[in-house]
Write an enzyme that holds these catalytic residues in place. Structure first.
Site, PDB file in Angstrom:
ATOM      1  N   HIS A 309      -7.201   0.873   9.400  1.00  0.00           N
ATOM      2  CA  HIS A 309      -6.463  -0.194  10.084  1.00  0.00           C
ATOM      3  C   HIS A 309      -7.248  -0.655  11.303  1.00  0.00           C
ATOM      4  O   HIS A 309      -7.917   0.153  11.949  1.00  0.00           O
ATOM      5  CB  HIS A 309      -5.074   0.300  10.505  1.00  0.00           C
ATOM      6  CG  HIS A 309      -4.126  -0.789  10.879  1.00  0.00           C
ATOM      7  ND1 HIS A 309      -4.090  -1.339  12.145  1.00  0.00           N
ATOM      8  CD2 HIS A 309      -3.178  -1.433  10.149  1.00  0.00           C
ATOM      9  CE1 HIS A 309      -3.149  -2.277  12.181  1.00  0.00           C
ATOM     10  NE2 HIS A 309      -2.592  -2.364  10.993  1.00  0.00           N
ATOM     11  N   ASP A 370       0.042  -1.413   4.189  1.00  0.00           N
ATOM     12  CA  ASP A 370      -0.188  -2.457   3.190  1.00  0.00           C
ATOM     13  C   ASP A 370      -0.427  -1.862   1.808  1.00  0.00           C
ATOM     14  O   ASP A 370      -0.023  -2.440   0.794  1.00  0.00           O
ATOM     15  CB  ASP A 370      -1.387  -3.319   3.593  1.00  0.00           C
ATOM     16  CG  ASP A 370      -1.146  -4.054   4.892  1.00  0.00           C
ATOM     17  OD1 ASP A 370      -0.094  -4.700   5.007  1.00  0.00           O
ATOM     18  OD2 ASP A 370      -1.999  -3.977   5.801  1.00  0.00           O
TER      19      ASP A 370
END
Length: 436
Positions: A309, A370
């Protein structure tokens, strides 16, 4: 905020300026550079705003190094486990968790704003059937500004709250109708007897000819996903909302700008990229190990989507929460589509490798939110082009909370970033006949 200061000296002129250091509740000290240009004639340069606080905010705290995400001081883990999306909405908007009476009143307000004006229904027919749902979302949400003139005084806290309620309530309806229009299916009106997430699934998948029962596990999974995506500090779309709102634009147009920003594949489209990657792996006919090796090769442009991330350098706290729901859905065999099931099987193999391989572990390349949200949406039967739409549904409350906070700040000014000009120096115009 407690203040300290630092002194900067301009080595060219010997001039100096004292800049306040602002100490937040949590997080790094922040230097107030507003007097830097006035005193020294110097701008700061920070592409991507990697080290710049563009505003103050009481809403969300994020520490990427420690993997912390908190809404109004409450850890995201606790909210995902014990709260609901609507209760989280109240928290983000008002700063405190509601009493039973406050929650009931809030829920009643949201449920009675879920309908869309009938003229908006006809607005959909202006789009091509193959329009991307996010394109429809941008258009329809912006069009709301033509229907609600009674709450357009952005300086009135009650008008801002009314606009916030309308946006939170209507976004699922707009989103579900975007999907059904593209599918050629009849629009389903909201059912106020259902909860927020149940109602969205009902509008997405029910048919007038058959009774539709919302699966409790799918409704719970969606509710948790919406909580996890409700706000995320000053990301690209939230910053877009604040910048657009700083011009005192209509609130519906402001949120439409946030949706447009979210649409970008580098922001809200990451979970779509996960499914596209899994599809590429399956259709290649090559073993998963070959893609793992490609991901490790710095000279290969292939990357494993849904791992690591931009902000979280340790772990994504949202991923830990959503992983449990993902595995529970897979254990209960909720996916009926064999193609989707194969993608889910590949995803689980990939997760196993990433969690055990030293290469990924040493670089903190763990599956992020995600990765799991894409898998869950796929298992629900939600098409790929609707993934970012659901992100927008969840993030709406964060956008309106951030916008409301900014509008309530008496020191708020229109956003006007400066630049480092690298073009031609001043020169004289020469008529076209005299140019060689």
């Amino acid at each position: 905020m407690k203040k300290d200061s630092v002194t900067l000296i301009d080595n060219r002129t010997g001039k100096q300026v004292e800049l306040d250091l602002l100490k937040p509740t949590c997080g790094p000290m922040t230097m107030d550079v507003r007097s830097l240009y006035k005193e020294l004639g110097i701008f700061t340069y920070d592409p991507g705003f990697m080290a710049t606080a563009s505003c103050w905010s009481d809403i969300t705290y994020l520490d990427g190094e420690k993997g912390i995400l908190e809404y109004r001081g409450y850890p995201i883990e606790q909210l995902a486990e014990g709260s609901t999306y609507l209760e989280t909405c109240y928290l983000l908007l008002h700063g405190e968790l509601p009493s039973k009476e406050e929650y009931d009143e809030f829920e009643h307000s949201i449920k009675h704003h879920t309908m869309l004006h009938e003229q908006l229904l006809r607005f959909y027919s202006g789009f091509r059937r193959d329009s991307h749902p996010m394109a429809i979302m941008v258009g329809v949400v912006a069009a709301l500004s033509a229907f609600y003139h009674d709450d357009e005084d952005i300086h009135d806290p009650q008008d801002r709250l009314a606009a916030a309620h309308r946006l939170i309530a209507k976004m699922p309806t707009i989103a579900a109708w975007s999907y059904r229009y593209a599918q050629g299916m009849p629009f389903v009106y909201p059912d106020n007897s259902l909860g927020f997430s149940e109602n969205f699934l009902h509008m997405m998948f029910s048919m007038p000819t058959e009774k539709y029962t919302v699966d409790p596990l799918l409704a719970k999974a969606l509710d948790v996903i919406l909580i996890l995506h409700a706000d995320h500090e000053q990301n690209a779309s939230t910053s877009t909302v604040r910048l657009a709102g700083s011009s005192q634009a209509n609130p519906f147009a402001v949120i439409a700008s946030g949706i447009a920003s979210l649409w970008g594949p580098a922001h809200g489209g990451a979970n779509e990229a996960v499914i596209k990657m899994l599809t590429e792996i399956n259709e290649s006919g090559k073993p998963l190990s070959s893609f793992i090796e490609r991901a490790k090769d710095k000279n290969d442009r292939f990357r494993l989507m849904g791992f690591g991330h931009r902000v979280y350098k340790n772990h994504d706290p949202r991923a830990k929460i959503i992983r449990e729901i993902c595995h529970e859905m897979l254990a209960q065999d909720k996916c009926q589509n064999p193609v989707h099931q194969k993608l889910l099987d590949t995803a689980m193999e990939l997760e196993k490798v990433a969690l055990e391989d030293d290469y990924f572990k040493s670089r903190n390349l763990y599956p992020n939110v995600d990765f799991y949200s894409g898998i869950i949406f796929l298992g629900m039967g939600i098409p790929l082009n609707m993934f970012t739409v659901l992100f927008a549904v969840g993030r709406t409350v964060g956008w309106v909370s951030q916008w409301n906070e900014m509008m309530a700040d008496p020191q708020s000014k229109i956003g006007r970033p400066r630049q480092l000009y690298t073009g031609a120096p001043t020169r004289d115009y020469v008529g076209i006949k005299k140019r060689s």
